[in-house]
Design a protein around this motif. Structure first.
Motif, PDB file in Angstrom:
ATOM      1  N   VAL A  90      58.429 -17.592  30.731  1.00 30.08           N
ATOM      2  CA  VAL A  90      59.765 -17.291  30.212  1.00 30.08           C
ATOM      3  C   VAL A  90      59.686 -16.200  29.150  1.00 30.08           C
ATOM      4  N   ALA A  91      58.675 -16.264  28.298  1.00 29.57           N
ATOM      5  CA  ALA A  91      58.516 -15.242  27.266  1.00 29.57           C
ATOM      6  C   ALA A  91      58.304 -13.871  27.893  1.00 29.57           C
ATOM      7  N   GLY A  92      57.517 -13.820  28.964  1.00 29.89           N
ATOM      8  CA  GLY A  92      57.294 -12.552  29.635  1.00 29.89           C
ATOM      9  C   GLY A  92      58.571 -11.982  30.224  1.00 29.89           C
ATOM     10  N   LEU A  93      59.372 -12.839  30.831  1.00 32.27           N
ATOM     11  CA  LEU A  93      60.645 -12.391  31.394  1.00 32.27           C
ATOM     12  C   LEU A  93      61.584 -11.895  30.303  1.00 32.27           C
ATOM     13  N   LYS A  94      61.646 -12.638  29.206  1.00 27.59           N
ATOM     14  CA  LYS A  94      62.511 -12.228  28.104  1.00 27.59           C
ATOM     15  C   LYS A  94      62.053 -10.892  27.514  1.00 27.59           C
ATOM     16  N   SER A  95      60.754 -10.742  27.411  1.00 29.03           N
ATOM     17  CA  SER A  95      60.229  -9.490  26.868  1.00 29.03           C
ATOM     18  C   SER A  95      60.562  -8.315  27.783  1.00 29.03           C
ATOM     19  N   THR A  96      60.404  -8.529  29.086  1.00 29.78           N
ATOM     20  CA  THR A  96      60.702  -7.472  30.046  1.00 29.78           C
ATOM     21  C   THR A  96      62.179  -7.084  30.004  1.00 29.78           C
ATOM     22  N   LEU A  97      63.031  -8.077  29.812  1.00 29.43           N
ATOM     23  CA  LEU A  97      64.475  -7.854  29.851  1.00 29.43           C
ATOM     24  C   LEU A  97      65.067  -7.437  28.507  1.00 29.43           C
ATOM     25  N   ALA A  98      64.280  -7.579  27.432  1.00 28.90           N
ATOM     26  CA  ALA A  98      64.811  -7.329  26.087  1.00 28.90           C
ATOM     27  C   ALA A  98      65.478  -5.961  25.945  1.00 28.90           C
ATOM     28  N   PRO A  99      64.863  -4.873  26.431  1.00 29.77           N
ATOM     29  CA  PRO A  99      65.530  -3.564  26.279  1.00 29.77           C
ATOM     30  C   PRO A  99      66.840  -3.490  27.053  1.00 29.77           C
TER      31      PRO A  99
END
Length: 556
Positions: free
Chosen positions: A360-369
């Protein structure tokens, strides 16, 4: 017009006729395998002293064969198969098969004896409602067919024919003294009581003994529950087959008295919960086994739906073929972790804990921008469900196990689920089970053993998806008892907004629920299939346009 065959070489009465009623399952499309099975069963029946062996509707190709009936090689395959079956010697064989000739394709029954096909009957009443689509494939039969055996004139019917008056009346008028009905009658709650009442009424009305043979087992989302029936001419039930089990029923008819012998012990009278549970087990077992998977994977959450799904999976396949995976996140309670582990240990299944924090953290990081400046909402909740879906499908790809979805009918109805998240999987065991019935079935399964297979706390705690702090299902949905009452009227009974409101429900709640159901159609179209148990299941029985402007309140 009627067609009557006389089995001249064996037409002298000798007192009794023994029928072997084959309540068993045939694999759709496996004509060669079905022929082998019928030959073995017919020879066994012969060895047991049967004169006539009877197989269910379309036993040769299995039911429902759907577009296999449109394959160009069908006629050739059927011809070869029927020639092979005609070699069965010393016993008359009645079976269902697809008859193909210059007039079209027919849903038919054949009479085979001594190397020859003595006659055939074409089904007259073709059902085209619910799960049935026979007018797409078959031509309507128009003739009555009777044959004489040891001084008894027997008429043939197929499934839907017996639900109408004209076919059986025509047989009686043509001189029938008994009727044999081949069936592939799907299970739904309460269906066996309807069948028995129908057969008793038709027998007593027309003064005809009836043999009603039904198939058993599952095909895709349909379960056949057996329950074959033999009735006397006065409507009394002489024999009744077990439910959901392969069974050979031997019934002997005394030609002079016009009555069957009676079974020593009738089958167990199943409770509604028992019927549903067995249907779910059979439907799941046959689908997984015939799909060729090594086993199944269940995402175990510590909640009631996955708990019941796990129990059904173990009962259907055995613990050695079931793999449970718990995928906790920061909102997963310790109670859920403890209860999931306890159930997995109780059922002795393989159990793995696979936290999804990093995913989930990886997905959030990818989507953050891309999400910059946007407030968190249900999107972040769905990321958790979709991370779990990815993990389950990866395990399936790697190890060859089918992922089992755990959504119930109430959630599927209103869209309380995540596409490509908790909806992933090849089969949804509870797809046609309302949430209130999930609780009933969990309680039922626990009562079968001294040591419950589902921890009691899973049943009694408030349901939650655990996708945010202190989340409860009832934060987003009406109470399940209220929700299910409205859903059953709207879906199963096909009632509209005004009729449901007239039954005493709050108009605002009714409008909200009906709107959610209609808007969730696109999700249901992408969901896994699941066993049908109710009057109207999602899928082939209920097909609504994905995009439409229909008003649920009746405003034009």
């Amino acid at each position: 017009m009627s067609i009557q065959e006389n089995f001249s070489e064996i037409s002298t009465p000798n007192g009794t006729i023994t029928f072997a009623i084959m309540q068993t399952n045939f694999w759709v499309g496996d004509i060669k395998g079905n022929v082998g099975k019928m030959k073995a069963l017919a020879l066994d029946a012969k060895a047991r002293g049967a004169d006539i062996v009877i197989f269910p509707e379309l036993a040769l190709i299995g039911y429902p064969p759907e577009d296999l009936l449109l394959r160009p090689t069908l006629a050739e395959r059927v011809k070869i198969a029927m020639n092979e079956l005609a070699k069965i010697d010393g016993i008359v064989t009645i079976l269902g098969y697809p008859h193909v000739d210059n007039h079209g394709t027919f849903n038919s029954a054949a009479i085979l004896q001594s190397g020859n096909q003595k006659g055939f009957y074409h089904k007259q009443c073709l059902p085209n409602y619910g799960v049935f689509d026979e007018k797409r494939y078959f031509k309507k039969g128009r003739n009555q067919v009777l044959f004489d055996y040891k001084g008894l004139t027997i008429g043939l019917l197929i499934c839907e024919d017996i639900w109408h008056e004209a076919p059986i009346k025509a047989l009686k008028d043509e001189g029938a003294e008994m009727v044999v009905v081949l069936n592939a009658s799907p299970f739904e709650v309460g269906k066996q009581a309807e069948r028995k009442a129908l057969i008793a009424r038709q027998s007593s009305t027309h003064k005809l003994p009836i043999i009603y043979v039904n198939t058993v087992g599952a095909q895709d989302d349909i379960v056949f529950d057996g329950g074959s029936i033999v009735s006397q001419a006065d409507g009394e039930i002489a024999h009744e087959g077990a439910r959901f089990l392969n069974q050979l029923i031997m019934a002997t008819f005394d030609v002079s008295s016009g009555r069957f012998d009676t079974q020593a012990k009738p089958p167990l009278d199943l409770s509604e919960e028992s019927q549903i549970y067995q249907a779910l087990v059979v439907g799941f077992r046959d689908y997984v086994n015939r799909s060729g998977f090594k086993g199944v994977i269940v995402g175990l959450s510590g909640g009631i739906d996955s708990a019941l799904t796990l129990a059904i999976a173990v009962d259907a396949l055995g613990a050695d073929k079931v793999y449970a995976v718990m995928m906790p996140y920061e909102y997963t309670s310790q109670m859920s972790l403890d209860d999931a582990a306890a159930q997995a240990a109780r059922l002795n299944v393989s159990y793995t804990i696979c936290p999804i924090h990093d995913a989930v953290a990886g997905l959030k990081s990818t989507l953050a921008p891309l999400f910059a400046g946007a407030a968190p909402d249900v999107t972040e909740e769905n990321l958790q469900a979709r991370a779990r879906g990815v993990i389950l499908m990866a395990l399936s790809n790697k190890f060859g196990h089918m992922v089992i979805s755990t959504g119930n009918k109430s959630e599927n109805a209103v869209g309380y689920s995540t596409l490509y998240g908790d909806m992933v999987g090849g089969f949804d065991v509870l797809k046609d089970v309302y949430k209130t019935d999930v609780y009933r079935l969990a309680d039922y399964r626990n009562r079968l053993e001294d040591n419950p297979v589902i921890p009691e706390r899973i049943i009694t705690r408030p349901p939650s998806a655990e996708l945010r702090p202190d989340q409860k299902d009832q934060d987003s949905l009406p109470d399940y008892a209220l929700l299910d009452a409205i859903l059953k009227m709207y879906i199963d009974e096909d009632l509209g907004y005004k009729a449901i409101c007239a039954a005493g429900f709050d108009p605002a709640v009714v409008e909200r629920v009906l709107t959610m159901v209609d808007r969730a159609e696109h999700k249901r179209r992408q969901g896994a299939i699941g066993t049908k148990i109710t009057k109207k299941s999602f899928g082939r029985e209920r097909r609504y346009p994905l995009v439409n402007g229909w008003s649920v309140t009746g405003e034009f």
